[in-house]
Motif scaffolding. Structure first.
Motif, PDB file in Angstrom:
ATOM      1  N   LEU A 240      15.929  -0.040  -2.229  1.00 29.17           N
ATOM      2  CA  LEU A 240      15.942  -1.448  -1.817  1.00 29.17           C
ATOM      3  C   LEU A 240      14.702  -1.826  -1.016  1.00 29.17           C
ATOM      4  O   LEU A 240      14.287  -2.988  -1.031  1.00 29.17           O
ATOM      5  N   GLN A 241      14.109  -0.845  -0.326  1.00 28.03           N
ATOM      6  CA  GLN A 241      12.955  -1.121   0.523  1.00 28.03           C
ATOM      7  C   GLN A 241      11.861  -0.093   0.258  1.00 28.03           C
ATOM      8  O   GLN A 241      12.131   1.116   0.273  1.00 28.03           O
ATOM      9  N   LEU A 242      10.629  -0.582   0.032  1.00 31.43           N
ATOM     10  CA  LEU A 242       9.497   0.312  -0.217  1.00 31.43           C
ATOM     11  C   LEU A 242       8.297  -0.186   0.572  1.00 31.43           C
ATOM     12  O   LEU A 242       7.857  -1.325   0.416  1.00 31.43           O
ATOM     13  N   ASN A 243       7.761   0.685   1.411  1.00 29.41           N
ATOM     14  CA  ASN A 243       6.607   0.351   2.238  1.00 29.41           C
ATOM     15  C   ASN A 243       5.404   1.174   1.795  1.00 29.41           C
ATOM     16  O   ASN A 243       5.363   2.392   1.982  1.00 29.41           O
ATOM     17  N   LEU A 244       4.426   0.499   1.183  1.00 29.30           N
ATOM     18  CA  LEU A 244       3.180   1.134   0.746  1.00 29.30           C
ATOM     19  C   LEU A 244       1.990   0.538   1.488  1.00 29.30           C
ATOM     20  O   LEU A 244       0.861   0.573   0.990  1.00 29.30           O
ATOM     21  N   ASN A 245       2.222   0.018   2.677  1.00 37.12           N
ATOM     22  CA  ASN A 245       1.176  -0.604   3.473  1.00 37.12           C
ATOM     23  C   ASN A 245       0.111   0.421   3.846  1.00 37.12           C
ATOM     24  O   ASN A 245       0.414   1.547   4.206  1.00 37.12           O
TER      25      ASN A 245
END
Length: 316
Positions: free
Chosen positions: A45-50
């Protein structure tokens, strides 16, 4: 796993985590090749590729992440070509594209993402906003440090669910403010560096729900504040670096009794004598008067005798 040395070679070791719903790879040296594995997490549901240094290469697999609600691609080298792969992510509620190499044309790829509630576009080359006009559920929009101009704001008039709007560091004038008059649900508005010419702040009177207002570096002086003093729901007011305010400004805002934070830093004509106007602001917890004529001793007295709820105050 944020800010670790995890690379594409390590991601396949996660394949057994079938129920994974949140994956944070902030600052990790991965590429979109990792999506071969990540796209198999059907519960994600949540993906952080910052800040991963991503380019467009391999971004096609983003289209497989159809359950995603929160996608952070900020501070990467992706372009409009990457955004094409987001068209089918209709469950997205939050999308961060801060500091990416995207333009107004790229927004065409997200105009159908009507579940979006938060959109971060700061530090991009976005100018025209027409592709955002149908995002009626949008609540938080950051356009700071983009190429948005007065005419661009007309497209925002349909976004009546907006609660937070950041227009800081844009080349805007009073011509643009009337386009925002339909956004009466706004609770946070940042107009830092806005070029007011004498009547623009009158347009703020319709925002009676505002709780936070920031107008830094706006070249404002005392007579502008009359347009603010009716915003009685404000609990944060940041008017720092305007340099044209005097003690009269403190008198004008003395009725904003909900204020918890007031910042008038670098308003050099505010003096100790003006502090008496702050006595009704019993909810104040933070007060910034650096680089004014207010003395530390008088401010400590105000804290001790009148505003005991102050936790942070400058100068000390």
């Amino acid at each position: 796993m944020s800010c670790t040395k995890v690379t594409d070679f390590g991601i396949p070791y996660l394949r057994g985590l079938h129920e994974l719903s949140y994956l944070d790879l902030l600052g990790c040296p991965v590429t979109f090749a990792s999506l071969e594995t990540i796209s198999g997490f059907t519960s994600l549901l949540q993906l952080n590729l910052n800040r991963c240094g991503l380019s467009d290469v391999g971004c096609q697999k983003l289209s497989d992440l159809i359950q995603l609600k929160d996608l952070n691609l900020g501070y990467n080298r992706i372009t409009d070509a990457c955004l094409i792969n987001l068209k089918g992510l209709i469950n997205l509620e939050s999308l961060n594209l801060e500091y990416c190499r995207i333009s107004s044309e790229g927004l065409l790829s997200i105009e159908g993402l009507t579940s979006l509630r938060t959109l971060e576009l700061s530090e991009t080359a976005v100018e025209a906003l027409s592709h955002l006009s149908g995002l009626h559920n949008l609540e938080n929009l950051n356009l700071s440090c983009t190429l948005v101009n007065d005419n661009s704001l007309a497209a925002l008039s349909t976004l009546t669910s907006l609660k937070s709007l950041n227009l800081g560091d844009l080349l805007l004038t009073d011509v643009g403010l009337p386009f925002l008059s339909s956004l009466i649900g706004l609770t946070h508005l940042d107009l830092s560096d806005y070029l007011f010419d004498g009547f623009g702040l009158d347009n703020l009177k319709c925002f009676t729900n505002l709780q936070s207002l920031e107008i830094c570096d706006g070249f404002l002086d005392d007579h502008y504040v009359d347009s603010i003093k009716g915003l009685t729901s404000l609990n944060l007011l940041n008017l720092s670096f305007n340099i044209g305010f005097t003690d009269r400004t403190l008198e004008s805002i003395s009725g904003l009794t909900a204020l918890c934070l007031l910042n008038l830093t670098y308003n050099t004509d505010i003096t100790d004598a003006g502090l008496r106007h702050l006595t009704p602001l019993k909810n104040l917890r933070s007060l910034y008067l650096d680089f004014t004529q207010v003395t530390a001793g008088e401010l400590r007295r105000l804290h001790r005798d009148v505003l005991p709820n102050l936790v942070i105050f400058q100068p000390r």
